[in-house]
Design a protein around this motif. Structure first.
Motif, PDB file in Angstrom:
ATOM      1  N   PHE A 191       0.779  -1.260  -0.077  1.00 37.84           N
ATOM      2  CA  PHE A 191       0.047   0.091   0.276  1.00 37.84           C
ATOM      3  C   PHE A 191       0.791   1.263  -0.066  1.00 37.84           C
ATOM      4  CE2 PHE A 191      -2.562   3.398   1.741  1.00 37.84           C
ATOM      5  CZ  PHE A 191      -3.680   3.105   1.263  1.00 37.84           C
ATOM      6  N   ALA A 192       1.809   1.316   0.901  1.00 38.76           N
ATOM      7  CA  ALA A 192       2.694   2.555   0.907  1.00 38.76           C
ATOM      8  C   ALA A 192       3.485   2.617  -0.394  1.00 38.76           C
ATOM      9  CB  ALA A 192       3.866   2.291   2.115  1.00 38.76           C
ATOM     10  N   ARG A 193       3.839   1.619  -1.003  1.00 38.33           N
ATOM     11  CA  ARG A 193       4.429   1.688  -2.409  1.00 38.33           C
ATOM     12  C   ARG A 193       3.711   2.514  -3.314  1.00 38.33           C
ATOM     13  NH1 ARG A 193       5.120  -3.410  -3.105  1.00 38.33           N
ATOM     14  NH2 ARG A 193       6.869  -3.430  -1.672  1.00 38.33           N
ATOM     15  N   THR A 194       2.554   2.021  -3.485  1.00 38.01           N
ATOM     16  CA  THR A 194       1.718   2.630  -4.474  1.00 38.01           C
ATOM     17  C   THR A 194       1.154   3.969  -4.052  1.00 38.01           C
ATOM     18  OG1 THR A 194       0.365   0.428  -4.729  1.00 38.01           O
ATOM     19  CG2 THR A 194      -0.697   2.342  -5.516  1.00 38.01           C
ATOM     20  N   ASP A 200       3.176  14.536  -5.850  1.00 40.42           N
ATOM     21  CA  ASP A 200       4.400  15.448  -6.254  1.00 40.42           C
ATOM     22  C   ASP A 200       5.513  15.225  -5.395  1.00 40.42           C
ATOM     23  OD1 ASP A 200       2.930  16.052  -8.681  1.00 40.42           O
ATOM     24  OD2 ASP A 200       1.969  17.713  -7.718  1.00 40.42           O
ATOM     25  N   ARG A 201       5.136  15.437  -3.905  1.00 35.60           N
ATOM     26  CA  ARG A 201       5.974  15.318  -2.759  1.00 35.60           C
ATOM     27  C   ARG A 201       5.977  13.914  -2.515  1.00 35.60           C
ATOM     28  NH1 ARG A 201       5.672  19.073   1.699  1.00 35.60           N
ATOM     29  NH2 ARG A 201       7.888  19.085   2.141  1.00 35.60           N
ATOM     30  N   ARG A 202       6.982  13.116  -2.218  1.00 36.35           N
ATOM     31  CA  ARG A 202       6.839  11.858  -1.802  1.00 36.35           C
ATOM     32  C   ARG A 202       7.717  11.575  -0.536  1.00 36.35           C
ATOM     33  NH1 ARG A 202       7.792  12.298  -6.878  1.00 36.35           N
ATOM     34  NH2 ARG A 202      10.132  11.692  -6.820  1.00 36.35           N
ATOM     35  N   ASP A 221      12.997   2.041  -2.868  1.00 34.62           N
ATOM     36  CA  ASP A 221      14.215   3.027  -2.791  1.00 34.62           C
ATOM     37  C   ASP A 221      14.345   4.522  -2.234  1.00 34.62           C
ATOM     38  OD1 ASP A 221      15.669   0.479  -3.814  1.00 34.62           O
ATOM     39  OD2 ASP A 221      14.943   0.947  -5.775  1.00 34.62           O
ATOM     40  N   PHE A 222      15.243   4.677  -1.923  1.00 37.44           N
ATOM     41  CA  PHE A 222      15.394   6.156  -1.349  1.00 37.44           C
ATOM     42  C   PHE A 222      15.052   7.152  -2.557  1.00 37.44           C
ATOM     43  CE2 PHE A 222      18.658   4.869   1.888  1.00 37.44           C
ATOM     44  CZ  PHE A 222      17.886   4.893   2.934  1.00 37.44           C
ATOM     45  N   SER A 223      15.456   6.675  -3.856  1.00 37.78           N
ATOM     46  CA  SER A 223      15.225   7.425  -5.131  1.00 37.78           C
ATOM     47  C   SER A 223      13.664   7.698  -5.450  1.00 37.78           C
ATOM     48  CB  SER A 223      15.993   6.719  -6.265  1.00 37.78           C
ATOM     49  OG  SER A 223      15.568   5.533  -6.597  1.00 37.78           O
ATOM     50  N   ASP A 224      12.834   6.761  -4.856  1.00 33.04           N
ATOM     51  CA  ASP A 224      11.485   7.011  -4.821  1.00 33.04           C
ATOM     52  C   ASP A 224      10.794   8.073  -3.939  1.00 33.04           C
ATOM     53  OD1 ASP A 224      11.005   5.064  -6.847  1.00 33.04           O
ATOM     54  OD2 ASP A 224      11.468   3.238  -5.254  1.00 33.04           O
ATOM     55  N   LEU A 225      11.707   8.536  -3.111  1.00 30.03           N
ATOM     56  CA  LEU A 225      11.412   9.648  -2.418  1.00 30.03           C
ATOM     57  C   LEU A 225      11.848  11.028  -2.680  1.00 30.03           C
ATOM     58  CD1 LEU A 225      12.340   8.089   1.332  1.00 30.03           C
ATOM     59  CD2 LEU A 225      10.126   7.893   0.134  1.00 30.03           C
ATOM     60  N   ALA A 245      20.646   9.995  -3.694  1.00 31.57           N
ATOM     61  CA  ALA A 245      19.423   9.743  -4.234  1.00 31.57           C
ATOM     62  C   ALA A 245      18.674  11.121  -4.561  1.00 31.57           C
ATOM     63  CB  ALA A 245      18.522   8.828  -3.573  1.00 31.57           C
ATOM     64  N   GLY A 246      19.280  12.094  -4.187  1.00 30.96           N
ATOM     65  CA  GLY A 246      18.547  13.553  -4.452  1.00 30.96           C
ATOM     66  C   GLY A 246      17.437  13.746  -3.243  1.00 30.96           C
ATOM     67  N   VAL A 247      17.342  12.921  -2.049  1.00 28.89           N
ATOM     68  CA  VAL A 247      16.205  13.155  -1.100  1.00 28.89           C
ATOM     69  C   VAL A 247      16.631  14.161  -0.144  1.00 28.89           C
ATOM     70  CG1 VAL A 247      15.038  11.781   0.606  1.00 28.89           C
ATOM     71  CG2 VAL A 247      15.650  10.736  -1.321  1.00 28.89           C
ATOM     72  N   THR A 248      15.853  15.209   0.104  1.00 24.64           N
ATOM     73  CA  THR A 248      16.042  16.287   1.044  1.00 24.64           C
ATOM     74  C   THR A 248      15.464  15.831   2.366  1.00 24.64           C
ATOM     75  OG1 THR A 248      15.123  18.057  -0.519  1.00 24.64           O
ATOM     76  CG2 THR A 248      14.981  18.630   1.635  1.00 24.64           C
TER      77      THR A 248
END
Length: 255
Positions: A191-194, A200-202, A221-225, A245-248
């Motif tokens: 559920f969380a993955r979907t 827009d902000r993950r 993955d971190f890149s999904d955030l 991964a470019g995550v803030t």
């Protein structure tokens, strides 16, 4: 480690955390699944613990739902995280929230906002926000779990897939530099993955106790955030992976 000491460690962990999965116990103790199972047998035989569906608990804690117990874990950290994230959400924004103790606390922090559009699978979050400040709340359907009042499965996933929101927020079971975001339940992870794909902000929210914790099921993955909100600077290996991964990373202040 002597067996008697490991037994004490197991009982102390259960006293502090309530229900724990076998995977989580193995990670906390730094031993294999089989070692944990072997250590649990005499404790179960002596009725010091209760085993249930891949997890264990102390008998004294079975009268209270695991979700309610988790609400009391690191409460100040979770409130600080919720405040930090709530400050980035504006009146009229759309937000999707999964079920979790930190996301439930976030819902309470959002009570001062107006005209929010909220999509969730959590009856607690829906109940908190549905009747205030001209909010519009949509709840995913399906059978509600008894411990946390949340819906999972294909019906819930199909429902949230109809929406696109500004803020998609998931709670976190574990964070690993090598594996990314993890959980302990297959349906919750699915559920969380979907949910993350709809925003827009993950955003993942987690207190510091989840860093370098073992998890059973990979969420993403971190890149999904786009953002991770927490109450303490992550360990160097996790921080490096997040930056790559470019995550803030937003660090909430406890003061």
């Amino acid at each position: 480690m002597a067996e008697s000491k490991r037994h004490r460690d197991i009982l102390n962990l259960l006293q502090q955390n309530g229900t724990l999965s076998i995977a989580e116990l193995a990670g906390r103790l730094g031993v294999s699944f089989e070692t944990v199972r072997r250590d649990l047998r005499p404790l179960a035989d002596n009725h010091a613990i209760v085993r249930m569906h891949g997890a264990v608990a102390l008998p004294s804690m079975l009268g209270e739902a695991p979700f309610e117990r988790r609400l009391r874990d690191n409460p100040e950290a979770k409130k600080a995280i919720a405040r930090e994230l709530a400050a980035t959400i504006r009146d009229g924004d759309s937000i999707m929230l999964d079920t979790g103790t930190t996301t439930s606390i976030l819902a309470r922090e959002l009570l001062g906002h107006r005209r929010l559009t909220v999509i969730t699978n959590s009856s607690d979050i829906a109940r908190t926000l549905a009747t205030s400040n001209e909010n519009r709340v949509y709840m995913a359907g399906g059978e509600l779990r008894s411990d946390n009042g949340a819906a999972f499965g294909s019906t819930a996933i199909e429902f949230i897939s109809r929406f696109n929101v500004l803020h998609a927020v998931i709670s976190v079971g574990a964070v690993s530099a090598g594996s990314g975001i993890l959980d302990f339940d297959f349906e919750e992870a699915e559920f969380a993955r979907t949910l993350l794909t709809r925003g827009d902000r993950r955003i993942a929210v987690t207190d510091h106790s989840k860093f370098n914790r073992s998890g059973l099921v990979k969420v993403c993955d971190f890149s999904d955030l786009t953002h991770l909100v927490t109450d303490g600077t992550p360990p160097p290996d996790i921080m490096s992976a997040l930056e790559s991964a470019g995550v803030t990373c937003l660090i909430a202040s406890l003061t």
